[in-house]
Design an enzyme around this catalytic site. Sequence first.
Site, PDB file in Angstrom:
ATOM      1  N   GLY A  10       0.798  -1.476  -0.269  1.00  0.00           N
ATOM      2  CA  GLY A  10      -0.028   0.042   0.028  1.00  0.00           C
ATOM      3  C   GLY A  10       1.022   1.297   0.162  1.00  0.00           C
ATOM      4  CG  HIS A  15       5.698  -3.557  -0.828  1.00  0.00           C
ATOM      5  ND1 HIS A  15       5.040  -4.823  -0.533  1.00  0.00           N
ATOM      6  CD2 HIS A  15       5.417  -3.293  -2.301  1.00  0.00           C
ATOM      7  CE1 HIS A  15       4.378  -5.259  -1.870  1.00  0.00           C
ATOM      8  NE2 HIS A  15       4.582  -4.442  -2.755  1.00  0.00           N
ATOM      9  CD  GLU A  54       6.983   0.721  -4.515  1.00  0.00           C
ATOM     10  OE1 GLU A  54       6.537   0.188  -3.416  1.00  0.00           O
ATOM     11  OE2 GLU A  54       6.414   0.438  -5.499  1.00  0.00           O
TER      12      GLU A  54
END
Length: 348
Positions: free
Chosen positions: A187, A214, A217
């Site tokens: 997300g 994640h 990024e």
Amino acid sequence: MGAIMSCSKNSQFMGEAVSNEELEQVDCYVDLHLHLDGSLSVNMVKQLASEQGIDLPYSDAEIAHKLQVDDGCNDLNEYLTKFDFPNRFLQSEAGLSRTVELLGYELSEQGVMYAEVRFAPQKHCEQGLTQNLVVSAAISGAQKSPIPLTLILCCMRGDDNHAENVETVNVAAEFLGKGVGAVDLAGAEAIFSTANFRDIFALATEKGVPFTIHAGEACGPESVYKALEYGAKRIGHGVRSTEDARLMERLAKEGIVLECCPTSNLNTAIYDSLAEYPYRKFFDAGVKFTINTDNMSVSNTTIKREFIKLNEVFGITRAELKELLTNAINAAYVSEEMKKTMRGKLIN
Ligand SMILES: [Zn+2]
């Protein structure tokens, strides 16, 4: 035909560049970072709509436009809007199972021998399914796939879904080793910091569920440091680790594996061109990384295309190709026995 071709048995060929034609022929790619809802092809959408009785008054080009970002995409937040359309086909057990199965067939045709498919069960509960039913359905689809697939369950960044994220970890624990390999956090990284999700990964650790996060990024090194602090052994993207030399050293020393997705990073404007991608930087720093698609339809790519694009800019050698595929096999959420079988397929 395997990945490295027969001449790879002879070390004198390992420094040679691989041609695009050879990359086209490879049939033992591994994709560790692939989102289910970001990877529905136009054909899959048409088939799912007809099976589910959903009216789809669009041309193929219009469907493609709904699934893909265009060149004007500004950042990860805009990129994430492309997941709304495919998710309407993923709200029933039959739809989920069928999608995972069809994806397995497409991956197989693209030369993928093993993939880890991730999705957020909480996004598929809009029409009454529980997360448990969502995951059971996806596992039944994976069992019909012609290639082995392992599922990764994504917790979602947000500020009002803590209970849903806790449930995702619990469901992952229930199905661990029975189709599910790990949990993830996905997300809007720039809006909901990795630092807010300590409890989720403490719970995953307590339950013995492996995880990838994640990080690095949309946000910088601090996000990767947080993921490492929680105990992540794999990082989704992690490319912005290059901004911190101390972090790069730590990644190399601890053997942390980055799940890199080059085209996706161009779409979300982390890099202006592939030439800026830290392909050589990671090799030079001894950081283990893998090449993946992230979202085949949103980014309009395949694993083959990712390798070919990198090859055109950096000139991938045989040794590098073998190393990238070996990194992916070693980091996969599967048994040692299956890793051994997959390593055996790299040379034949
Ligand atoms: Zn991703």
